[in-house]
Design a protein around this motif. Structure first.
Motif, PDB file in Angstrom:
ATOM      1  N   LYS A 114      43.142  43.229  39.554  1.00 54.46           N
ATOM      2  CA  LYS A 114      41.705  43.449  39.712  1.00 54.46           C
ATOM      3  C   LYS A 114      40.994  43.382  38.362  1.00 54.46           C
ATOM      4  CE  LYS A 114      38.305  46.594  41.768  1.00 54.46           C
ATOM      5  NZ  LYS A 114      37.411  46.598  40.570  1.00 54.46           N
ATOM      6  N   HIS A 115      41.629  43.930  37.336  1.00 50.71           N
ATOM      7  CA  HIS A 115      41.033  43.884  36.005  1.00 50.71           C
ATOM      8  C   HIS A 115      40.980  42.443  35.496  1.00 50.71           C
ATOM      9  CE1 HIS A 115      39.636  45.614  32.294  1.00 50.71           C
ATOM     10  NE2 HIS A 115      40.598  45.025  31.599  1.00 50.71           N
ATOM     11  N   TYR A 117      40.679  39.745  37.382  1.00 51.34           N
ATOM     12  CA  TYR A 117      39.578  39.100  38.107  1.00 51.34           C
ATOM     13  C   TYR A 117      38.241  39.434  37.458  1.00 51.34           C
ATOM     14  CZ  TYR A 117      42.927  38.513  41.995  1.00 51.34           C
ATOM     15  OH  TYR A 117      44.004  38.190  42.775  1.00 51.34           O
ATOM     16  N   ASP A 118      38.055  40.716  37.165  1.00 48.82           N
ATOM     17  CA  ASP A 118      36.779  41.174  36.624  1.00 48.82           C
ATOM     18  C   ASP A 118      36.505  40.529  35.267  1.00 48.82           C
ATOM     19  OD1 ASP A 118      34.451  43.038  36.731  1.00 48.82           O
ATOM     20  OD2 ASP A 118      35.416  43.887  34.964  1.00 48.82           O
ATOM     21  N   TYR A 150      37.240  37.541  45.045  1.00 49.15           N
ATOM     22  CA  TYR A 150      36.467  38.378  44.121  1.00 49.15           C
ATOM     23  C   TYR A 150      35.137  37.707  43.794  1.00 49.15           C
ATOM     24  CZ  TYR A 150      35.339  41.290  40.094  1.00 49.15           C
ATOM     25  OH  TYR A 150      34.707  42.141  39.215  1.00 49.15           O
TER      26      TYR A 150
END
Length: 382
Positions: A114-115, A117-118, A150
């Protein structure tokens, strides 16, 4: 020839005026955190090759002639041949071991991905709000499939033509995609601890940004540089202020804010991967920022719309006749103060002379600095 943007016509620059670009994204490494396993990578590398759509056919032809190789003796030769081609790079370099230590969660893979992707989204969207991301006909990797979801959750609303300016589009496994795959693997070899050259240094002029995960808190000094002038407190303050401004504004769509963030990212990049003691010329900075704005920017624009607002926001910048940089020493701050003094002192002197002449001519009856907006100068001279 690109048109030069002035202060007056800045507001007429819109996202839809930018030329179309496509990002080809590939990854190297795995999502495992069991570092006792021999095949678990310690790093995860994401490489985005960004190409103007009009330049893709020529890039494909050039890449066919160059070819890719896994022979280490020829890898540096290929990298040097790539430098002249028309593309840019953004890298994410994730140290999984540091992430493992620094993040207080049990689902390391979920938090880690997730990090990624961000950070990838913020770097790509900030640089190019109008961007296509190539989706290969053979399907997306696990990372790219998650990144696609995302993007579609995070991207802005549709434009006037009921389209998204930032979206995945059908692509093909052509030269630019192979280039992204080869470069991610090449950089992966460098960070894997194999006996390789400094590949990132060879690619230096093609790289728009390198995002390290977890991020560094201060400058990484070039060990070959003389660090006798280095001041840890000044460096930490400058980098903390710069990164704080980036975090606050990196999702802003306004062109000025985007360029301010790009400017700071470039100064950080130069300090970490170039010479942290060297001032970066306005010409070099404008060359980089013009890629983001898709138009030529003037030195006046650089100072009034980028540097001055950042200083007003308490970002600490050093400047001299040689250019700009993030300060890492007392000398850097002194250079800025000396440059400012060389401009302000003569102006104040002439202001004082003007006031004195008028006071003498009017017998002290008219003080041109008595108006409210000039009282601070009146106090200075008195």
């Amino acid at each position: 020839m690109k048109q030069q943007i002035s202060l007056d016509d800045l507001n007429r620059v819109e996202v839809n005026d930018q030329p179309g670009r496509t990002a080809f994204i590939k990854e190297w490494g795995d999502f495992g955190f069991d570092f006792g396993q021999e095949d678990t990578s310690k790093f995860y590398i994401v490489c985005a090759v960004i190409v103007a759509n009009s330049a893709i056919p020529q890039l494909e032809k050039s890449l066919e002639k160059i070819g890719f190789t896994e022979e280490e003796q020829l890898r540096v030769k290929v990298l040097n041949e790539l430098i002249s081609l028309d593309f840019n790079l953004i890298f994410l370099i994730a140290d999984k071991g540091r992430f493992f230590r620094d993040v207080p969660v049990t689902n390391f893979k979920g938090a880690f991905v997730k990090h990624l992707y961000d950070q990838l989204y913020k770097n790509l969207y900030h640089a190019y709000p109008k961007l296509q991301i190539a989706e290969e006909e053979t399907g997306l990797s696990e990372f790219q499939a998650g990144f696609k979801d995302y993007v579609r959750r995070e991207r802005p609303v549709q434009n006037l033509f009921d389209q998204y300016d930032f979206d995945f589009v059908a692509g093909r496994h052509g030269g630019p995609a192979q280039l992204a795959e080869w470069l991610s693997g090449t950089v992966g070899k460098q960070f894997h601890g194999e006996n390789t050259g400094d590949y990132l240094n060879i690619l230096y002029w093609k790289i728009l940004n390198i995002e390290k995960i977890p991020g560094d808190n201060a400058v990484n000094l070039n060990p070959a540089a003389d660090n006798s002038r280095f001041n840890q407190e000044i460096a930490n303050l400058a980098f903390r202020k710069a990164r704080g401004y980036i975090r606050e504004h990196e999702r802003d769509g306004e062109l000025e804010k985007r360029l301010q963030v790009s400017f700071l990212k470039y100064l950080i990049f130069e300090a970490q991967y170039g010479n942290p003691y060297k001032f970066i010329t306005s010409k070099q900075i404008l060359s980089v920022l013009s890629r983001y704005a898709d138009t030529r920017l003037s030195k006046d624009f650089l100072y009034r719309k980028i540097v001055a607002p950042l200083r007003d926001a308490r970002v600490v910048l050093a400047s001299s006749p040689q250019g700009y940089k993030l300060p890492i020493s007392v000398e850097d701050i002194s250079a800025y103060l000396q440059q400012t003094n060389s401009i302000i002192a003569p102006m104040l002197h002439r202001m004082g002379l003007c006031r004195e002449v008028i006071l003498q001519q009017t017998g002290g009856k008219l003080d041109v600095l008595a108006e409210d907006e000039f009282l601070k100068y009146q106090k200075y001279f008195d």
